[in-house]
Write a protein that holds these residues in place. Structure first.
Motif, PDB file in Angstrom:
ATOM      1  N   ILE A 106       0.880  -1.168   0.000  1.00 22.11           N
ATOM      2  CA  ILE A 106       0.000   0.000   0.000  1.00 22.11           C
ATOM      3  C   ILE A 106       0.916   1.216   0.000  1.00 22.11           C
ATOM      4  CG2 ILE A 106      -1.804   1.258   1.232  1.00 22.11           C
ATOM      5  CD1 ILE A 106      -2.723  -1.412   2.421  1.00 22.11           C
ATOM      6  N   GLU A 107       0.797   2.022  -1.070  1.00 27.96           N
ATOM      7  CA  GLU A 107       1.753   3.123  -1.278  1.00 27.96           C
ATOM      8  C   GLU A 107       1.022   4.458  -1.320  1.00 27.96           C
ATOM      9  OE1 GLU A 107       3.204   6.162  -3.758  1.00 27.96           O
ATOM     10  OE2 GLU A 107       2.011   4.657  -4.800  1.00 27.96           O
ATOM     11  N   GLY A 108       1.544   5.442  -0.575  1.00 27.56           N
ATOM     12  CA  GLY A 108       0.910   6.753  -0.656  1.00 27.56           C
ATOM     13  C   GLY A 108       1.419   7.728   0.389  1.00 27.56           C
ATOM     14  N   PHE A 109       0.982   8.982   0.240  1.00 26.22           N
ATOM     15  CA  PHE A 109       1.525  10.048   1.104  1.00 26.22           C
ATOM     16  C   PHE A 109       0.757  10.193   2.421  1.00 26.22           C
ATOM     17  CE2 PHE A 109      -1.149  14.027   0.210  1.00 26.22           C
ATOM     18  CZ  PHE A 109      -2.182  13.339  -0.417  1.00 26.22           C
ATOM     19  N   LEU A 110      -0.463   9.603   2.495  1.00 28.39           N
ATOM     20  CA  LEU A 110      -1.233   9.714   3.745  1.00 28.39           C
ATOM     21  C   LEU A 110      -1.720   8.342   4.215  1.00 28.39           C
ATOM     22  CD1 LEU A 110      -3.408  12.943   3.174  1.00 28.39           C
ATOM     23  CD2 LEU A 110      -1.371  12.679   4.592  1.00 28.39           C
ATOM     24  N   ILE A 111      -0.897   7.337   4.039  1.00 28.36           N
ATOM     25  CA  ILE A 111      -1.378   5.977   4.364  1.00 28.36           C
ATOM     26  C   ILE A 111      -1.342   5.677   5.865  1.00 28.36           C
ATOM     27  CG2 ILE A 111      -0.825   5.036   2.069  1.00 28.36           C
ATOM     28  CD1 ILE A 111       1.566   3.604   3.449  1.00 28.36           C
ATOM     29  N   TYR A 112      -0.657   6.525   6.646  1.00 23.92           N
ATOM     30  CA  TYR A 112      -0.644   6.315   8.104  1.00 23.92           C
ATOM     31  C   TYR A 112      -1.469   7.385   8.816  1.00 23.92           C
ATOM     32  CZ  TYR A 112       3.326   3.480   6.650  1.00 23.92           C
ATOM     33  OH  TYR A 112       4.133   2.569   6.008  1.00 23.92           O
ATOM     34  N   LEU A 161       4.001  18.670   7.079  1.00 28.45           N
ATOM     35  CA  LEU A 161       4.502  18.811   8.457  1.00 28.45           C
ATOM     36  C   LEU A 161       3.408  18.445   9.467  1.00 28.45           C
ATOM     37  CD1 LEU A 161       6.576  22.127   8.205  1.00 28.45           C
ATOM     38  CD2 LEU A 161       7.438  19.761   8.180  1.00 28.45           C
ATOM     39  N   LYS A 162       2.182  18.868   9.192  1.00 28.30           N
ATOM     40  CA  LYS A 162       1.062  18.578  10.088  1.00 28.30           C
ATOM     41  C   LYS A 162       0.793  17.062  10.144  1.00 28.30           C
ATOM     42  CE  LYS A 162      -3.947  19.124  10.456  1.00 28.30           C
ATOM     43  NZ  LYS A 162      -4.152  17.698  10.626  1.00 28.30           N
ATOM     44  N   HIS A 163       0.700  16.452   8.954  1.00 37.69           N
ATOM     45  CA  HIS A 163       0.375  15.019   8.909  1.00 37.69           C
ATOM     46  C   HIS A 163       1.487  14.171   9.497  1.00 37.69           C
ATOM     47  CE1 HIS A 163      -2.578  16.241   5.650  1.00 37.69           C
ATOM     48  NE2 HIS A 163      -3.291  15.710   6.596  1.00 37.69           N
ATOM     49  N   ARG A 164       2.690  14.628   9.311  1.00 37.34           N
ATOM     50  CA  ARG A 164       3.845  13.908   9.831  1.00 37.34           C
ATOM     51  C   ARG A 164       3.776  13.854  11.361  1.00 37.34           C
ATOM     52  NH1 ARG A 164       9.546  12.615   8.365  1.00 37.34           N
ATOM     53  NH2 ARG A 164       9.958  11.546  10.313  1.00 37.34           N
ATOM     54  N   LYS A 165       3.376  14.964  11.963  1.00 41.74           N
ATOM     55  CA  LYS A 165       3.241  15.033  13.424  1.00 41.74           C
ATOM     56  C   LYS A 165       2.122  14.097  13.890  1.00 41.74           C
ATOM     57  CE  LYS A 165       4.166  19.341  15.113  1.00 41.74           C
ATOM     58  NZ  LYS A 165       3.690  20.713  15.325  1.00 41.74           N
ATOM     59  N   ASP A 166       0.958  14.173  13.215  1.00 38.25           N
ATOM     60  CA  ASP A 166      -0.184  13.312  13.570  1.00 38.25           C
ATOM     61  C   ASP A 166       0.208  11.841  13.464  1.00 38.25           C
ATOM     62  OD1 ASP A 166      -1.599  15.636  13.704  1.00 38.25           O
ATOM     63  OD2 ASP A 166      -2.714  15.332  11.831  1.00 38.25           O
ATOM     64  N   MET A 167       0.918  11.538  12.378  1.00 38.73           N
ATOM     65  CA  MET A 167       1.279  10.155  12.103  1.00 38.73           C
ATOM     66  C   MET A 167       2.220   9.593  13.158  1.00 38.73           C
ATOM     67  SD  MET A 167       3.568   9.210   8.897  1.00 38.73           S
ATOM     68  CE  MET A 167       5.130   9.191   9.724  1.00 38.73           C
ATOM     69  N   ASP A 168       3.189  10.395  13.575  1.00 38.34           N
ATOM     70  CA  ASP A 168       4.132   9.935  14.591  1.00 38.34           C
ATOM     71  C   ASP A 168       3.383   9.595  15.887  1.00 38.34           C
ATOM     72  OD1 ASP A 168       6.264  10.200  12.873  1.00 38.34           O
ATOM     73  OD2 ASP A 168       6.802  12.206  13.540  1.00 38.34           O
ATOM     74  N   ASN A 169       2.255  10.272  16.125  1.00 39.75           N
ATOM     75  CA  ASN A 169       1.452   9.966  17.320  1.00 39.75           C
ATOM     76  C   ASN A 169       0.564   8.734  17.127  1.00 39.75           C
ATOM     77  OD1 ASN A 169       2.483  12.212  18.602  1.00 39.75           O
ATOM     78  ND2 ASN A 169       0.860  13.558  17.853  1.00 39.75           N
TER      79      ASN A 169
END
Ligand SMILES: Nc1ncnc2c1ncn2[C@@H]1O[C@H](COP(=O)(O)OP(=O)(O)OP(=O)(O)O)[C@@H](O)[C@H]1O
Ligand SMILES: NC(=O)c1ccc[n+]([C@@H]2O[C@H](CO)[C@@H](O)[C@H]2O)c1
Length: 202
Positions: A106-112, A161-169
């Motif tokens: 599963i490949e994509g920029f918002l998969i997490y 940057l926003k999604h990256r922060k959400d994803m790490d959580n």
């Protein structure tokens, strides 16, 4: 055995490049690209900044994406056949997914960044590159709807940057990859990790 690999990452990080290479070498391997689930341009909201907001989860038909993943989970052999993926002789013969390995990328920029997908992955990868390189690579690309001037700095990078922060959580099982390494090095590192995971799961 079924095994699902997530290849996430920043725009132009190299997700498709890595995925295409893995598709050639992993056995019985299918793919779901998140970009295939973008809604039509007239369904994409226009933000206060005047730009269409492509880089948010609501720009994607995530229900349709989940249903596609479910289709694979329910019958990976049928999925492979209907998507033109050639199966190994063992998989062709047995006609039972119980035998052999079936892999989905599963490949994509918002998969997490979408809760219902988080538990689907057996292995999670995430590719990142710095701002300058991301902006440079993005400038060489033309999407189905070309980027209007200023989109990257107003929308794409801040949303990343926003999604990256959400994803790490959200997800603590992610293996981070340096997208500045060579294509070959990234592929080799990921292939090795997947092989080890598959052996541990047998
Ligand atoms: N390791 C790498 N080193 C240098 N350039 C790379 C590397 N990996 C990919 N690229 C280049 O970067 C660009 C983007 O790659 P790719 O399409 O694989 O990214 P992506 O993450 O799938 O992008 P997006 O999902 O935003 O469309 C391409 O021009 C590709 O050749
Ligand atoms: N594939 C598309 O329809 C499309 C249209 C407009 C923008 N994008 C960009 O794709 C990237 C994810 O791969 C996001 O950064 C979108 O901006 C895609």
């Amino acid at each position: 055995m079924k095994f699902v690999i997530g290849i996430g990452g920043v725009t132009n990080g190299g997700k498709t490049t890595l995925t295409n290479r893995l598709l050639k070498t992993l056995p019985n391997c299918c793919v779901v690209h998140q970009d295939d689930f973008f809604k039509k341009p007239d369904q994409i909201q226009v933000g206060e900044d005047g730009f269409r907001q492509w880089d948010v989860i609501t720009a994607l038909d995530m229900e349709a994406m989940i249903n596609t993943v479910k289709g694979w989970q329910e019958n990976p052999i049928k999925f492979a056949r209907s998507h033109g993926v050639s199966l190994s002789p063992e998989a062709e013969e047995s006609d039972s997914e119980q035998k052999g390995i079936h892999i989905l990328i599963i490949e994509g920029f918002l998969i997490y960044n979408y809760k219902p997908l988080i538990d689907v992955y057996d292995k999670c990868f995430y590719i990142s590159i710095p701002y300058e390189e991301c902006k440079r690579r993005r400038g060489t690309r033309t999407y189905t709807v070309p980027d209007p001037p200023g989109l990257f700095d107003s929308h794409v990078w801040p949303m990343y940057l926003k999604h990256r922060k959400d994803m790490d959580n959200n997800c603590n099982r992610i293996e981070y990859l340096d997208g500045m390494a060579t294509k070959e090095d990234i592929y080799n590192a990921v292939y090795k990790t997947i092989q080890n995971s598959l052996l541990n799961n047998l």
